[in-house]
Design a protein around this motif. Structure first.
Motif, PDB file in Angstrom:
ATOM      1  N   GLN A 829      -1.707  -0.638  -5.079  1.00 56.23           N
ATOM      2  CA  GLN A 829      -1.199  -2.190  -5.484  1.00 56.23           C
ATOM      3  C   GLN A 829       0.231  -1.835  -5.716  1.00 56.23           C
ATOM      4  OE1 GLN A 829      -3.574  -2.446  -8.886  1.00 56.23           O
ATOM      5  NE2 GLN A 829      -5.241  -3.329  -7.813  1.00 56.23           N
ATOM      6  N   THR A 833       2.891  -3.920  -3.446  1.00 57.67           N
ATOM      7  CA  THR A 833       3.851  -5.051  -3.740  1.00 57.67           C
ATOM      8  C   THR A 833       5.164  -4.962  -3.655  1.00 57.67           C
ATOM      9  OG1 THR A 833       2.172  -5.321  -5.614  1.00 57.67           O
ATOM     10  CG2 THR A 833       4.254  -6.270  -5.868  1.00 57.67           C
ATOM     11  N   TRP A 837       4.457  -6.517   0.794  1.00 58.68           N
ATOM     12  CA  TRP A 837       4.308  -8.018   0.533  1.00 58.68           C
ATOM     13  C   TRP A 837       5.752  -8.908   0.090  1.00 58.68           C
ATOM     14  CZ3 TRP A 837      -0.359  -6.287  -2.981  1.00 58.68           C
ATOM     15  CH2 TRP A 837      -1.295  -5.924  -2.451  1.00 58.68           C
ATOM     16  N   THR A 848      -3.769 -12.766  -0.567  1.00 58.26           N
ATOM     17  CA  THR A 848      -5.219 -12.879  -1.094  1.00 58.26           C
ATOM     18  C   THR A 848      -6.058 -12.191  -0.256  1.00 58.26           C
ATOM     19  OG1 THR A 848      -4.586 -15.169  -1.718  1.00 58.26           O
ATOM     20  CG2 THR A 848      -7.205 -14.747  -1.710  1.00 58.26           C
ATOM     21  N   HIS A 851      -5.869  -8.510  -0.407  1.00 58.32           N
ATOM     22  CA  HIS A 851      -6.491  -8.076  -2.007  1.00 58.32           C
ATOM     23  C   HIS A 851      -8.047  -7.997  -1.757  1.00 58.32           C
ATOM     24  CE1 HIS A 851      -2.694  -8.792  -3.909  1.00 58.32           C
ATOM     25  NE2 HIS A 851      -3.096  -8.078  -4.745  1.00 58.32           N
ATOM     26  N   TYR A 852      -8.619  -9.122  -1.300  1.00 56.37           N
ATOM     27  CA  TYR A 852     -10.190  -9.072  -1.093  1.00 56.37           C
ATOM     28  C   TYR A 852     -10.675  -7.994  -0.434  1.00 56.37           C
ATOM     29  CZ  TYR A 852     -14.706 -10.696  -0.126  1.00 56.37           C
ATOM     30  OH  TYR A 852     -16.049 -10.729  -0.146  1.00 56.37           O
ATOM     31  N   GLY A 855     -10.366  -4.707  -2.612  1.00 58.40           N
ATOM     32  CA  GLY A 855     -11.199  -4.864  -3.591  1.00 58.40           C
ATOM     33  C   GLY A 855     -12.519  -4.286  -3.133  1.00 58.40           C
ATOM     34  N   TRP A 903      -8.788  -5.790  -8.269  1.00 56.43           N
ATOM     35  CA  TRP A 903      -7.922  -6.547  -7.385  1.00 56.43           C
ATOM     36  C   TRP A 903      -7.799  -7.777  -7.462  1.00 56.43           C
ATOM     37  CZ3 TRP A 903      -4.783  -4.028  -3.435  1.00 56.43           C
ATOM     38  CH2 TRP A 903      -4.847  -2.755  -3.398  1.00 56.43           C
ATOM     39  N   HIS A 906      -5.233  -8.443 -10.219  1.00 58.14           N
ATOM     40  CA  HIS A 906      -3.852  -8.020  -9.708  1.00 58.14           C
ATOM     41  C   HIS A 906      -3.297  -9.262  -8.897  1.00 58.14           C
ATOM     42  CE1 HIS A 906      -1.048  -6.063  -7.082  1.00 58.14           C
ATOM     43  NE2 HIS A 906      -0.548  -5.337  -8.348  1.00 58.14           N
ATOM     44  N   LEU A 907      -4.185  -9.681  -7.901  1.00 56.95           N
ATOM     45  CA  LEU A 907      -3.574 -10.807  -7.181  1.00 56.95           C
ATOM     46  C   LEU A 907      -3.013 -12.013  -7.949  1.00 56.95           C
ATOM     47  CD1 LEU A 907      -3.587 -12.354  -4.461  1.00 56.95           C
ATOM     48  CD2 LEU A 907      -5.757 -13.291  -4.962  1.00 56.95           C
ATOM     49  N   TYR A 910       0.212 -10.939  -9.233  1.00 55.87           N
ATOM     50  CA  TYR A 910       1.296 -11.025  -8.271  1.00 55.87           C
ATOM     51  C   TYR A 910       1.656 -12.400  -7.978  1.00 55.87           C
ATOM     52  CZ  TYR A 910       3.065 -10.489  -3.714  1.00 55.87           C
ATOM     53  OH  TYR A 910       4.058 -10.619  -2.398  1.00 55.87           O
ATOM     54  N   TYR A 929      -9.677 -17.010  -2.165  1.00 57.87           N
ATOM     55  CA  TYR A 929     -10.723 -15.939  -2.597  1.00 57.87           C
ATOM     56  C   TYR A 929     -12.144 -16.707  -2.731  1.00 57.87           C
ATOM     57  CZ  TYR A 929     -11.331 -11.669  -5.323  1.00 57.87           C
ATOM     58  OH  TYR A 929     -11.880 -10.477  -5.505  1.00 57.87           O
TER      59      TYR A 929
END
Length: 990
Positions: A829, A833, A837, A848, A851-852, A855, A903, A906-907, A910, A929
């Protein structure tokens, strides 16, 4: 007309909540609640008397339970004994003694049919309770393995019989404190063929000599293990069958030699399930459901001719037959029929008494489970037979013993047996039937939500990230009422005509109408969305800009990956090995990111500076039209960078190389994580690093790894916390280590000898205090930022503190060898970041979805799979003295879904902390999401409905369905949290 503004986040959360409702309804229809009688504490009712003969003042003198028919009973259960191992060529070759008894001796042989799932635990339940355990029993039983239903073992113990058991320790867990003597062997070491059976046999000689027992149960596992390892045709099967044959011979001869004139002894030989051609079991193929069932006793007639083909009985019939044989009441929940030949040697009056007891028990079970039981054909037959039985008793008591009495008796017996058969089959049907209507309603709701989400993608991902919802649509109000009426009519028709039980029909009318209104409202929403799209396509575009909707590689990968994964859910092997799909997807994602980074660092230098902004504009979220283009990146003029700053300048020299190396470092991390926990089915038994660490001789290595991991977690998390939280975090992680040391998983360096192992309750509670403290400070900051000032730094600190509190909780609940998973999670992560990203300026939708994906991959890195067996139940007991329902459920769910959950949070951190993002980012994130979660659920629900008679429905598809269901609920909770954190409040615009 009034219009209401609705933000993407709010919309997505409400959609997910509705979908969760649909999933709940579907699950309720898919897993029917099994046929149940009252719990056994109330089950000590008196047995029914014989039916009273007609006429005044006549009473039968038989009111008690019939006395036992056998003195001692030995049950030999051979795991995975297939019918052809006894009755086929293998039986003749390897089991000569048993074959001789079957063909010429005093025995009755049957083929017992087991119901799927053909796995040991449900089958033992079926043999001992006579009921058919549903799949939901597997889930309900996670917390308490003890069998609470009325069952044969409990009845025997209550009646004062002394029971001895040797074999599979599943019995010891199912019937704790029931045996006067037992020795359990564990069934999990599948590579052990001999020890596991010798541990049972070594007690035999001693026990058979003794007189102080009434019921002896032996459960042999060796054959099952051979099947799992090498299959039914392997050369190991023969010698194992010969060994079993010798054991049966020894028991039989011993029982015969001990026989007394008054009561004979009985030997029962059975299998719990068979094995398929590959040697496994669980499904419903012929080989898996057919097992031999032998009753051997000197009480039976000697066979004159060898039998042609043994007749078929149900596995559940054994419980009621043994109950009669031992002189016990039949278990309340049993759906089995008495196997008549076993009691065939008794007088007509006794035989009628037995079948009457069985019929009475079945009809009472039917009464407790079916509202309209009087109309059931089996119940009607039973009542008629009871009347005839009364007439027969009248003749009998008058002393008539002519031919008439015998013939009438045979006729009554036939009537009873017909009734028993019908009753038994109608009770069995209730368990195995899917409640299709509830499933359909649930599916409709889930599919409608998915459609609505897909149709609103362009609107939800626009710059404003909000919808205009008209409050009074004139056309659709009429449509809405018509649909409601139509659906209610359908509901009435289905509920009045359905012969099976249906959960949705048993709800109150108000609830049903509310659900119908919900479905109609969703339908209207979908139609209005479609209508709007058509209107917009007819209007000429206001600004004829050339829409450059060429997709980037990331968008193509995201789309292909999502579709590919959804399609793979239709295959059982892909579900068993779903982790492979996710590992593949994130590896591919890393390679694509690497390509993007190279293009950004090297190719853009030569081009004119203007070009870079064009490239940026081509990035578009899930590839919609120009409407939702480059939405989160404000125009370059109002960002801090000058108009023509190319992103290549943005990455400084040394950072550039780290940035290029990032995808490769992530790939290495993922490779290391893969070897930590083997998961899935095919390769689950392969040795992995986790097993190596948890073995007792590597305790010091595990301790070192755990300590390093906790240190790393501290360094990765503390960088954005306030001072108070830093201290709390450090103390909390110390507490985690001391908790693991207390329960004996790891050791302190100064600790040498075996220290006494405690439950570690104080240490765990010490950590809980810090978790709550950190989450509380975070929440306080969040409230401050929401109420007092819209200060984004307070808000992002608050969110990060909540996140770090959850990381600390995960560190406490994870097994020590899984702590590296948490470290790599935080590391990836942080790196993504900083080096991917932010420099590449991905928009919220893409971030997103990444992240998914990560995860989901971390869900499997933790060692989870789509089988129920990998749920780590021990996490629910951390810091608790005893089982407390709510905390246990919460902790277990959190541990299982820690990957996706961390995750997701965290999204949120972020998206909220990025200053250069516009305010819509969080809304977009929440919407994507929700969409990513509802696509697989909707498709999977349809697939499962289609595959509901598949061989692997219980072993593969059902557990996956439960995982998907729980995941929807968790995602709905996360989306609500997103919405709460999204600042711009909705407001009405006239």
């Amino acid at each position: 007309r009034g219009r209401m503004r609705l933000r993407s986040g709010v919309f997505a959360s409400s959609c997910l909540l509705v979908q969760a409702l649909g999933v709940a309804l579907f699950l309720r229809g898919f897993f029917p609640v099994p046929v149940r009688s009252v719990p056994r504490r109330e089950a000590r009712a008196d047995p029914p008397a014989e039916p009273a003969p007609p006429g005044p003042g006549m009473v039968s003198n038989w009111t008690k339970i019939p006395p036992p028919l056998f003195r001692k009973v030995v049950i030999v259960l051979i795991d995975a004994l297939r019918d052809d191992f006894v009755f086929g060529s293998k039986g003749k070759q390897f089991m000569p003694y048993t074959t001789q008894v079957v063909e010429k001796g005093t025995s009755y042989s049957f083929i017992a049919e087991a119901k799927p799932p053909t796995v040991t635990m449900p089958r033992i339940k079926a043999l001992m309770t006579g009921s058919i355990p549903g799949f939901i029993d597997v889930v309900v039983n996670l917390n308490s393995p003890a069998l609470l239903d009325d069952n044969l073992v409990w009845q025997a113990k209550t009646a004062g019989k002394r029971i001895i058991f040797y074999g599979d320790d599943t019995w010891v867990k199912l019937f704790p404190k029931h045996f006067v003597e037992y020795d359990g062997t564990t069934s999990f070491f599948v590579s052990d063929f001999t020890e596991v059976d010798d541990n049972v046999t070594r007690h035999l000689d001693r026990v058979l000599k003794r007189e102080d027992w009434d019921l002896l149960i032996l459960h042999y596992l060796g054959l099952d293990h051979i099947g799992h390892m090498t299959g039914p045709n392997s050369p190991l099967v023969g010698p194992k069958l010969r060994e079993m044959d010798n054991i049966l011979k020894k028991i039989h001869i011993s029982l015969l030699s001990k026989e007394e004139a008054s009561l004979p002894n009985l030997l029962v030989v059975c299998g719990d399930h068979g094995m398929s051609e590959t040697g496994s079991h669980g499904g419903s193929s012929e080989g898996e459901i057919h097992t031999p069932l032998l009753f051997i006793s000197s009480a039976f007639e000697k066979r004159s001719a060898p039998l042609a083909q043994p007749e078929h009985v149900q596995q559940t019939d054994l419980a009621s037959t043994l109950a009669i044989a031992l002189g016990l009441p039949i278990s309340r929940n049993s759906v089995g029929n008495l196997i008549m030949p076993v009691v065939g040697g008794k007088t007509m009056r006794e035989q009628l008494r037995f079948v009457h007891l069985n019929g009475f028990q079945l009809s009472r079970l039917l009464q407790e489970n079916t509202p309209a039981y009087e109309k059931d054909p089996g119940y009607e037959h039973f009542r008629i037979a009871e009347k005839s039985h009364g007439n027969w008793i009248k003749l009998y008591l008058e002393g008539n013993n002519s031919e008439i009495l015998l013939n009438l008796g045979k006729k009554v017996l036939k009537q009873y047996l017909e009734a028993l058969k019908t009753l038994s089959s109608s009770l069995s049907k209730q368990v195995a039937q899917y409640d299709m209507y509830s499933m359909m309603v649930g599916t409709v709701i889930i599919m409608e939500v998915l459609l609505l989400l897909l149709l609103s993608v362009p609107k939800a991902l626009s710059k404003r990230a909000e919808f205009e919802v008209p409050l009074s649509p004139p056309l659709f109000s009429l449509l809405f009422y018509l649909m409601c009426l139509m659906l209610c009519a359908v509901h009435v028709i289905v509920c009045t005509s359905a012969e099976s039980l249906c959960y949705f029909c048993s709800m109150s009318w108000l609830t049903a109408v509310a659900v119908m209104m919900l479905i109609s409202a969703l339908m209207c929403g979908i139609l209005s969305a479609i209508a709007k799209i058509f209107e917009n396509s007819r209007l000429p575009p206001k600004n004829p800009v050339v829409s450059n909707s060429d997709w980037s590689e990331i968008d193509v990968l995201i789309l292909a990956g999502t579709i590919g994964h959804v399609l793979s859910l239709g295959a059982s092997s892909f579900i068993e090995e779903e982790h492979q799909t996710w590992y593949f997807l994130i590896n591919t994602l890393c390679l694509v990111l690497c390509q993007e980074l190279c293009r950004n660092s090297f190719l853009l230098k030569e081009c004119d500076p203007q070009h870079s902004t064009d490239v940026r504009q081509n990035f578009d979220s899930i590839g919609e039209t120009s409407e939702c283009k480059n939405i989160d990146i404000p125009e370059a003029s109002n960002s801090k960078l000058g108009k023509a700053t190319s992103s290549s300048e943005f990455i400084k020299g040394s950072d550039k190389w780290i940035s290029l190396a990032t995808p490769w470092i992530i790939l290495i991390c993922c490779r290391l994580l893969r070897s930590l926990n083997q998961t899935g089915v095919q390769w689950a038994h392969r040795p992995d690093f986790g097993h190596w660490l948890t073995s007792s001789e590597h305790k010091s290595e595990l301790s070192f790894l755990a300590a390093v991991s906790l240190l790393m977690i501290f360094f990765l998390v503390q960088r954005r916390c306030s001072l108070v939280s830093k201290i709390a975090m450090a103390l909390g992680l110390l507490g985690v280590y001391s908790y693991r040391a207390a329960i004996g998983n790891v050791i302190f360096p100064w600790q040498h000898g075996g220290k006494d192992i405690s439950k570690g309750i104080t240490e765990a509670r010490f950590v809980y205090v810090f978790v709550l403290g950190i989450v509380f400070t975070g929440t306080k900051d969040l409230l401050k930022s929401q109420v007092i000032s819209a200060d984004s730094s307070t808000k992002s600190t608050g969110l990060w503190e909540v996140y770090s509190g959850l990381v600390l909780l995960a560190a406490l609940l994870f097994r020590p060898h899984n702590l590296p998973v948490l470290v790599f999670c935080l590391l990836i992560q942080t790196m993504m970041t900083k080096y991917i990203w932010i420099p590449l300026k991905f928009d919220a939708a893409q971030v997103t979805i990444m992240h998914y994906w990560f995860g989901q991959a971390f869900f499997y890195f933790q060692g989870n799979s789509n089988g129920i067996a990998t749920v780590d139940i021990s996490a629910g007991f951390v810091g608790l003295d005893s089982y407390v329902e709510l905390p246990a459920i919460f902790l277990t769910a959190f541990t299982t879904y820690a990957g996706p959950f961390l995750w997701a949070i965290h999204l949120l951190c972020y998206l909220s902390s990025e200053v250069s993002r516009n305010s819509a980012a969080v809304g977009h994130g929440c919407f994507c999401y929700a969409l990513m979660r509802s696509i697989p659920v909707a498709i999977y629900v349809v697939l499962v409905t289609g595959l509901r008679y598949h061989l692997f429905i219980w072993s593969v598809f059902s557990p996956k369905l439960l995982y998907e269901g729980v995941h929807v609920f968790i995602t709905a909770a996360v989306c609500l949290f997103f919405t709460a954190m999204d600042q711009n409040r909705s407001h009405k615009v006239q």
